[in-house]
Design a protein around this motif. Structure first.
Motif, short mmCIF file in Angstrom:
data_model
loop_
_atom_site.label_atom_id
_atom_site.label_comp_id
_atom_site.label_asym_id
_atom_site.label_seq_id
_atom_site.Cartn_x
_atom_site.Cartn_y
_atom_site.Cartn_z
N ILE A 18 0.84 -1.21 0.00
CA ILE A 18 0.00 0.00 0.00
C ILE A 18 0.87 1.25 0.00
CG2 ILE A 18 -1.62 1.34 1.41
CD1 ILE A 18 -2.84 -1.41 2.22
N SER A 19 1.94 1.23 0.77
CA SER A 19 2.87 2.36 0.80
C SER A 19 3.51 2.58 -0.57
CB SER A 19 3.94 2.09 1.86
OG SER A 19 4.86 3.13 1.90
N VAL A 21 2.15 1.83 -3.46
CA VAL A 21 1.11 2.41 -4.31
C VAL A 21 0.99 3.91 -4.04
CG1 VAL A 21 -1.39 2.45 -4.74
CG2 VAL A 21 -0.18 0.27 -4.58
N ALA A 22 1.06 4.30 -2.76
CA ALA A 22 0.98 5.71 -2.40
C ALA A 22 2.16 6.50 -2.98
CB ALA A 22 0.93 5.87 -0.89
N PHE A 48 -5.23 11.46 -0.90
CA PHE A 48 -5.49 10.02 -0.81
C PHE A 48 -4.19 9.24 -0.60
CE2 PHE A 48 -6.51 5.79 -2.68
CZ PHE A 48 -7.44 5.41 -1.73
N ALA A 49 -3.11 9.67 -1.25
CA ALA A 49 -1.82 9.00 -1.06
C ALA A 49 -1.37 9.09 0.40
CB ALA A 49 -0.76 9.61 -1.97
N LEU A 52 -3.35 6.73 2.42
CA LEU A 52 -2.79 5.39 2.25
C LEU A 52 -1.53 5.19 3.10
CD1 LEU A 52 -3.18 4.67 -1.57
CD2 LEU A 52 -4.47 3.68 0.32
N GLY A 55 -2.62 4.58 6.60
CA GLY A 55 -3.12 3.20 6.74
C GLY A 55 -2.01 2.18 6.75
N ALA A 56 -1.01 2.38 5.88
CA ALA A 56 0.13 1.46 5.84
C ALA A 56 0.91 1.51 7.15
CB ALA A 56 1.04 1.82 4.66
#
Length: 117
Positions: A18-19, A21-22, A48-49, A52, A55-56
């Motif tokens: 996820i990180s 992707v961010a 949004f990044a 993310l 969240g990561a």
């Protein structure tokens, strides 16, 4: 490796993915021209990044409840692999010999830790 450790290690790997992707989202946002500095930082992709990333981080903190500290950096190193794959697939960057050698060394290190660690 017991099932609980495997589950928490998968949380850490998911957080690393996820990180990555961010990071790609932030690079895509950085390549775009904005008419003001405020819009450069306060646009949906950037916000949004960072959500993310948050969240990561939570996934990593949660995973460290069970994952040994010695295993964490090994799992986090997979982020280099994800980012490289994304950069080739999305940004059409090329991988030279140095990058390929570095990725090979990372993969060898992960395998050595998995087999002997």
């Amino acid at each position: 490796m017991n099932k609980v450790l495997l589950l928490y290690a998968s949380f850490m790997l998911a957080g690393t993915f996820i990180s990555s992707v961010a990071q790609v989202m932030l690079k895509k946002a950085a390549l775009k021209q904005y008419d003001s500095v405020l819009r450069e930082y306060l646009n949906p992709r950037v916000i949004f990044a960072y959500v993310l990333f948050f969240g990561a981080t939570l996934l990593s903190i949660y995973a460290y409840k069970v994952v040994p500290l010695s295993m964490g950096p090994i799992l986090e190193a997979t982020g280099y692999i994800y980012v490289t794959v994304f950069s080739v697939a999305i940004f059409h960057e090329t991988i030279d010999r140095k990058k390929l050698l570095a990725l090979g060394m990372i993969i060898v290190g992960i395998v050595i830790y998995a087999v002997f660690g």
